[in-house]
Write an enzyme that holds these catalytic residues in place. Structure first.
Site, PDB file in Angstrom:
ATOM      1  N   CYS A 164       0.868  -1.276   0.029  1.00 46.38           N
ATOM      2  CA  CYS A 164      -0.195   0.092   0.110  1.00 46.38           C
ATOM      3  C   CYS A 164       0.747   1.305  -0.036  1.00 46.38           C
ATOM      4  O   CYS A 164       0.162   2.575  -0.175  1.00 46.38           O
ATOM      5  CB  CYS A 164      -1.005   0.099   1.246  1.00 46.38           C
ATOM      6  SG  CYS A 164      -1.486  -1.510   1.409  1.00 46.38           S
ATOM      7  N   HIS A 303      -2.897   7.951   5.695  1.00 46.73           N
ATOM      8  CA  HIS A 303      -2.896   6.797   5.411  1.00 46.73           C
ATOM      9  C   HIS A 303      -4.576   6.328   5.592  1.00 46.73           C
ATOM     10  O   HIS A 303      -5.120   5.926   4.741  1.00 46.73           O
ATOM     11  CB  HIS A 303      -2.164   5.980   5.742  1.00 46.73           C
ATOM     12  CG  HIS A 303      -1.942   4.392   4.982  1.00 46.73           C
ATOM     13  ND1 HIS A 303      -1.973   4.380   3.584  1.00 46.73           N
ATOM     14  CD2 HIS A 303      -2.179   3.369   5.631  1.00 46.73           C
ATOM     15  CE1 HIS A 303      -2.062   2.987   3.358  1.00 46.73           C
ATOM     16  NE2 HIS A 303      -2.187   2.400   4.488  1.00 46.73           N
ATOM     17  N   GLU A 314      -1.344   5.391  13.266  1.00 46.25           N
ATOM     18  CA  GLU A 314      -1.115   6.576  12.543  1.00 46.25           C
ATOM     19  C   GLU A 314      -1.279   8.000  13.366  1.00 46.25           C
ATOM     20  O   GLU A 314      -0.257   9.040  13.447  1.00 46.25           O
ATOM     21  CB  GLU A 314      -1.903   6.891  11.523  1.00 46.25           C
ATOM     22  CG  GLU A 314      -1.286   7.761  10.279  1.00 46.25           C
ATOM     23  CD  GLU A 314      -1.910   7.899   9.021  1.00 46.25           C
ATOM     24  OE1 GLU A 314      -1.418   8.586   8.095  1.00 46.25           O
ATOM     25  OE2 GLU A 314      -2.898   7.224   8.807  1.00 46.25           O
ATOM     26  N   LYS A 335      -9.606   8.266   1.738  1.00 42.28           N
ATOM     27  CA  LYS A 335      -9.979   6.969   1.454  1.00 42.28           C
ATOM     28  C   LYS A 335     -11.490   6.579   2.078  1.00 42.28           C
ATOM     29  O   LYS A 335     -12.062   5.559   1.710  1.00 42.28           O
ATOM     30  CB  LYS A 335      -9.144   5.661   2.224  1.00 42.28           C
ATOM     31  CG  LYS A 335      -7.768   5.680   1.454  1.00 42.28           C
ATOM     32  CD  LYS A 335      -7.050   4.646   2.506  1.00 42.28           C
ATOM     33  CE  LYS A 335      -5.844   4.281   1.904  1.00 42.28           C
ATOM     34  NZ  LYS A 335      -4.812   5.224   2.211  1.00 42.28           N
ATOM     35  N   HIS A 340      -9.527   1.941  -0.821  1.00 40.02           N
ATOM     36  CA  HIS A 340      -8.214   1.823  -0.689  1.00 40.02           C
ATOM     37  C   HIS A 340      -7.717   1.085  -1.876  1.00 40.02           C
ATOM     38  O   HIS A 340      -8.178  -0.101  -2.324  1.00 40.02           O
ATOM     39  CB  HIS A 340      -7.875   0.723   0.706  1.00 40.02           C
ATOM     40  CG  HIS A 340      -6.331   0.744   0.902  1.00 40.02           C
ATOM     41  ND1 HIS A 340      -5.431   1.481   0.251  1.00 40.02           N
ATOM     42  CD2 HIS A 340      -5.777   0.145   1.911  1.00 40.02           C
ATOM     43  CE1 HIS A 340      -4.369   1.240   0.809  1.00 40.02           C
ATOM     44  NE2 HIS A 340      -4.355   0.539   1.660  1.00 40.02           N
ATOM     45  N   PHE A 399       1.859  -3.100   4.132  1.00 38.02           N
ATOM     46  CA  PHE A 399       2.019  -4.349   4.631  1.00 38.02           C
ATOM     47  C   PHE A 399       3.355  -4.727   4.355  1.00 38.02           C
ATOM     48  O   PHE A 399       4.156  -4.189   3.608  1.00 38.02           O
ATOM     49  CB  PHE A 399       1.268  -5.336   3.992  1.00 38.02           C
ATOM     50  CG  PHE A 399      -0.427  -5.676   4.289  1.00 38.02           C
ATOM     51  CD1 PHE A 399      -0.982  -4.936   5.240  1.00 38.02           C
ATOM     52  CD2 PHE A 399      -1.198  -6.415   3.497  1.00 38.02           C
ATOM     53  CE1 PHE A 399      -2.123  -5.044   5.681  1.00 38.02           C
ATOM     54  CE2 PHE A 399      -2.394  -6.508   3.753  1.00 38.02           C
ATOM     55  CZ  PHE A 399      -2.868  -5.989   5.053  1.00 38.02           C
TER      56      PHE A 399
END
Length: 413
Positions: A164, A303, A314, A335, A340, A399
């Site tokens: 991502c 994110h 975050e 998002k 996403h 990830f």
């Protein structure tokens, strides 16, 4: 040696909010939601029924049908966005030194739809009967390859694969490539088309996707009821140029890229560090790279995936990196509108961040209802906000523990 300055001169996009950059940004500013029931395949036997599709995308509107048949959907997205970005930039690539123009385009998964289709065909008819285009349609670097071939770009051509965070890595690496003197022009970004049975099923089985069937409560970053992300698809391509090169040709400059940070949590294959220390270090690195004080930053495109661990982690990372200034930052997650887009998400969000600076406007985090005490920043809830912004940051956390922060500066002639 003085570092060369790098600016953004062109944008192109295919997103769940629009089939070009301008429409996508207008929808993001207005707080429109691109999430709805999946139409790309029969999802009735699966737990997840929502996604953020690039509705209305027809490849023949952007390229020849014969050409499109040799590309996976993610590559079609990438090429359509790249063609728009080139036109948007006003670049006459034929008059450029092709060896000083390159491509960096990420994809997290690549041609997943092609993989599914051809493996099923092989299982039924024999694997020697699958398409001769199976490999070039499915491998992740072919989006970059097709863009280079279409536009005659003979400099570095590569594909960052970092889950991502890849789209942001592509922008950051392209920035460095120009800043360090290896190119004058780079087309960079990401593309993804993972709304497929196995794509949705795989993320469902690892409990990453929400199973909520209500579009207004599915992708809800920073909300206490968040339960996973919603899969999106699309692409965004940014054209980066060395400043003097752009000025010499009279380019319209959208924003300046000034800092890039990239770190790894080295912690877990899917989960971020709970304290957000890796992401905090990444943000601090981007600020240091630009020589910018934390207090100068006005907006962060987070994110913000709508997963329990990401959003709290975050938030902690932003507090660590920005200290007392964190409470004065505008921090939103687009998002909430786009879902996403995996390897394309960082590119789409870099585009939105640059446009936020251009328009002095922070897009909202929509569908926010229930505050979470562990996500207690100003997330620009439900309605976008006009604001005087000089610097803005975009975060991507992938990830594998991949962290990327990009820092942009408002352009003023």
């Amino acid at each position: 040696m003085e570092k060369r300055r790098v600016v953004i001169t062109g944008l192109g996009a295919i997103t769940p909010l629009g089939l070009n950059a301008a429409d996508s940004w207008a929808a993001a500013k207005a707080g429109k939601c691109g999430i709805d029931t999946i139409t790309l395949y029969d999802h009735s036997a699966q737990k997840v029924h929502l996604a953020a599709e690039a509705h209305g995308f027809a490849p023949e509107d952007f390229m020849e049908k014969k050409e499109a048949r040799k590309m996976d959907r993610f590559t079609q997205f990438a090429l359509a966005a790249a063609n728009e970005a080139v036109a948007n930039s006003g670049l006459d690539i034929a008059s450029e030194d092709a060896g000083r123009c390159g491509v960096l385009v990420s994809s997290g998964i690549g041609g997943l739809g092609t993989l599914e289709r051809e493996i099923a065909k092989g299982a039924e008819k024999g694997y020697d009967r699958i398409s001769p285009f199976y490999i070039p349609m499915s491998i992740t670097n072919l989006a970059a390859g097709h863009i280079a071939i279409r536009h005659g770009l003979k400099g570095m051509c590569s594909c960052v694969v970092a889950a991502c965070a890849g789209g942001s890595n592509a922008v950051g690496d392209a920035f460095r490539h120009i800043r360090d003197g290896y190119a004058e022009v780079m087309l960079c970004g990401g593309a993804e088309a993972a709304i497929t049975p196995s794509g949705i099923g795989g993320f469902t089985s690892m409990h990453a996707l929400t199973t909520c069937d209500e579009p207004t409560r599915a992708s809800i970053p920073f909300d206490q009821e968040r339960s996973g992300f919603v899969m999106g698809e699309g692409a965004a391509i940014l054209i980066l140029e060395e400043l003097e090169h752009a000025q010499k040709r009279g380019a319209r400059i959208i924003a300046e890229v000034v800092g890039y940070g990239t770190t790894c949590d080295a912690y877990h294959i899917t989960a971020p560090t709970p304290d957000g220390s890796g992401a905090a270090s990444c943000m601090a690195q981007a600020l240091e790279d630009a020589g910018v004080a934390p207090e100068a930053v006005g907006y962060i495109n987070a994110h913000g995936t709508s997963t329990p661990l990401n959003d709290s982690g975050e938030t902690a990372a932003i507090k660590t990196a920005f200290g007392s200034h964190a409470c004065r930052l505008l921090v939103s997650s687009t998002k909430s509108m786009t879902g996403h887009l995996l390897g394309a998400s960082g590119a789409v969000e870099a585009m939105f961040t640059a446009l936020a600076l251009r328009d002095s406007f922070a897009p909202p985090t929509i569908h926010y209802q229930i505050p979470d005490p562990f996500c207690d920043l100003d997330i620009v809830p439900n309605e976008g906000r006009s604001a005087a912004l000089n610097y803005a940051m975009s975060n991507s956390l992938g990830f594998g523990g991949h962290n990327v922060s990009l820092l942009f500066k408002r352009w003023e002639d």
